[in-house]
Design a protein around this motif. Sequence first.
Motif, mmCIF file in Angstrom:
data_model
loop_
_atom_site.group_PDB
_atom_site.id
_atom_site.type_symbol
_atom_site.label_atom_id
_atom_site.label_comp_id
_atom_site.label_asym_id
_atom_site.label_seq_id
_atom_site.Cartn_x
_atom_site.Cartn_y
_atom_site.Cartn_z
ATOM 1 N N PHE A 45 46.668 78.741 26.187
ATOM 2 C CA PHE A 45 46.447 77.629 27.105
ATOM 3 C C PHE A 45 47.706 77.341 27.916
ATOM 4 C CE2 PHE A 45 46.969 73.002 27.630
ATOM 5 C CZ PHE A 45 45.928 72.739 28.498
ATOM 6 N N LEU A 46 47.551 77.143 29.215
ATOM 7 C CA LEU A 46 48.663 76.771 30.076
ATOM 8 C C LEU A 46 48.528 75.349 30.593
ATOM 9 C CD1 LEU A 46 49.142 79.943 32.306
ATOM 10 C CD2 LEU A 46 50.560 79.201 30.380
ATOM 11 N N SER A 47 47.355 75.009 31.102
ATOM 12 C CA SER A 47 47.231 73.689 31.728
ATOM 13 C C SER A 47 45.781 73.259 31.791
ATOM 14 C CB SER A 47 47.814 73.700 33.140
ATOM 15 O OG SER A 47 47.014 74.500 33.992
ATOM 16 N N TYR A 48 45.618 71.959 31.964
ATOM 17 C CA TYR A 48 44.294 71.367 32.116
ATOM 18 C C TYR A 48 44.397 70.296 33.178
ATOM 19 C CZ TYR A 48 40.309 68.355 30.955
ATOM 20 O OH TYR A 48 39.174 67.583 31.004
ATOM 21 N N ASN A 49 43.556 70.370 34.196
ATOM 22 C CA ASN A 49 43.522 69.356 35.256
ATOM 23 C C ASN A 49 42.117 68.787 35.336
ATOM 24 O OD1 ASN A 49 45.696 71.373 36.030
ATOM 25 N ND2 ASN A 49 46.078 69.796 37.564
ATOM 26 N N VAL A 50 42.038 67.485 35.368
ATOM 27 C CA VAL A 50 40.735 66.857 35.557
ATOM 28 C C VAL A 50 40.784 65.869 36.732
ATOM 29 C CG1 VAL A 50 41.098 64.977 33.924
ATOM 30 C CG2 VAL A 50 38.783 65.824 34.353
ATOM 31 N N LEU A 51 42.010 65.435 37.074
ATOM 32 C CA LEU A 51 42.196 64.563 38.229
ATOM 33 C C LEU A 51 42.944 65.321 39.319
ATOM 34 C CD1 LEU A 51 43.267 61.284 36.394
ATOM 35 C CD2 LEU A 51 40.983 61.897 37.234
ATOM 36 N N ASP A 52 42.757 64.918 40.552
ATOM 37 C CA ASP A 52 43.443 65.556 41.667
ATOM 38 C C ASP A 52 44.954 65.399 41.536
ATOM 39 O OD1 ASP A 52 41.037 64.729 44.304
ATOM 40 O OD2 ASP A 52 40.990 66.155 42.648
ATOM 41 N N GLY A 53 45.657 66.413 41.968
ATOM 42 C CA GLY A 53 47.104 66.316 42.000
ATOM 43 C C GLY A 53 47.766 67.459 41.269
ATOM 44 N N LEU A 54 49.056 67.298 41.139
ATOM 45 C CA LEU A 54 49.904 68.342 40.565
ATOM 46 C C LEU A 54 50.356 67.949 39.169
ATOM 47 C CD1 LEU A 54 51.366 71.036 41.359
ATOM 48 C CD2 LEU A 54 53.332 69.614 41.972
ATOM 49 N N GLU A 55 50.179 68.878 38.237
ATOM 50 C CA GLU A 55 50.680 68.698 36.875
ATOM 51 C C GLU A 55 51.794 69.709 36.665
ATOM 52 O OE1 GLU A 55 47.947 65.735 35.318
ATOM 53 O OE2 GLU A 55 49.623 66.728 34.311
ATOM 54 N N GLU A 56 52.978 69.199 36.320
ATOM 55 C CA GLU A 56 54.119 70.093 36.145
ATOM 56 C C GLU A 56 54.470 70.199 34.662
ATOM 57 O OE1 GLU A 56 57.097 70.050 39.596
ATOM 58 O OE2 GLU A 56 56.420 67.979 39.519
ATOM 59 N N LYS A 57 54.711 71.435 34.269
ATOM 60 C CA LYS A 57 55.080 71.669 32.875
ATOM 61 C C LYS A 57 56.081 72.813 32.848
ATOM 62 C CE LYS A 57 51.635 71.516 29.990
ATOM 63 N NZ LYS A 57 50.444 71.911 29.199
#
Lengths: 109, 115
Positions: A45-57
Motif C-alpha cells: 500500500f502507498l496511499s489512499y485518497n477519498v477527498l480532493d487534493g494532495l496527500e504527501e507522504k
Amino acid sequence: GQNIDQPTEMTATEGAIVQINCTYQTSGFNGLFWYQQHAGEAPTFLSYNVLDGLEEKGRFSSFLSRSKGYSYLLLKELQMKDSASYLCAVMDSNYQLIWGAGTKLIIKP
Amino acid sequence: GAVVSQHPSRVICKSGTSVKIECRSLDFQATTMFWYRQFPKQSLMLMATSNEGSKATYEQGVEKDKFLINHASLTLSTLTVTSAHPEDSSFYICSATWTGITEAFFGQGTRLTVV
C-alpha cells in the motif's frame, strides 16, 4: 462499464521526479488507492485518497480530483529501488475494488 | 491481460459455519497466489502467500487454522474461513502471479458478511 486507465510503462532517471496518472470511470466512488509492487512480491500500500487534493507522504504524493475522475502518484528523488509496478485501484459504490492494469516504472541511472 | 476469477463475489453466512472462496487464474498458470482482506476504506492487508503445491505462508497475526488456504493446482487456490464470526466480515481479495513477472493480477474480491 467501469474502467481504470493508467500508462503501461514509464521510464525516468534516478534522482528525478515522475508523475503516474490514473483516470477512472466507476459506478460510485469510495476511495482511490495506489499500490507498489516489486517483481514476485505482493503489492504494498502507498496511499489512499477519498477527498480532493494532495496527500504527501515522504517522497511519494498522491492527488485526487473526483470531478475529473483523475488521480496521480508523484514520486520525487527517484531511487533505483523505486523500479516497480504501480497499481491504481478505485473502490466503487459496492465496495468492490476496480483495479488498473498497473504502470511499470523503469528507473535508469 | 491475464484474468483472475474469484467466486463468490458476495456471501452471507451464519456464525459458526465455514465459507470457501475460490480464486482461479483463467488463462495462465499461477505459481503464486496472494490472499488479502480489507475493511471498508482501509488498505488491503496481506493474509497469506500461497505457492502451488506447498503450504501457505501466513502473515503475522493471521490464524492459519481459521483461514485455510489450499493451492493444489496452478490455476486454483481456495480460502476457507472456518467457524466464521461477525468480526470476520470483510472484503477478501486474491491475486495471482507467476515467476519472473512484475505484475500480479487480482480477482474481483469477495464480500463476506457473517450474521
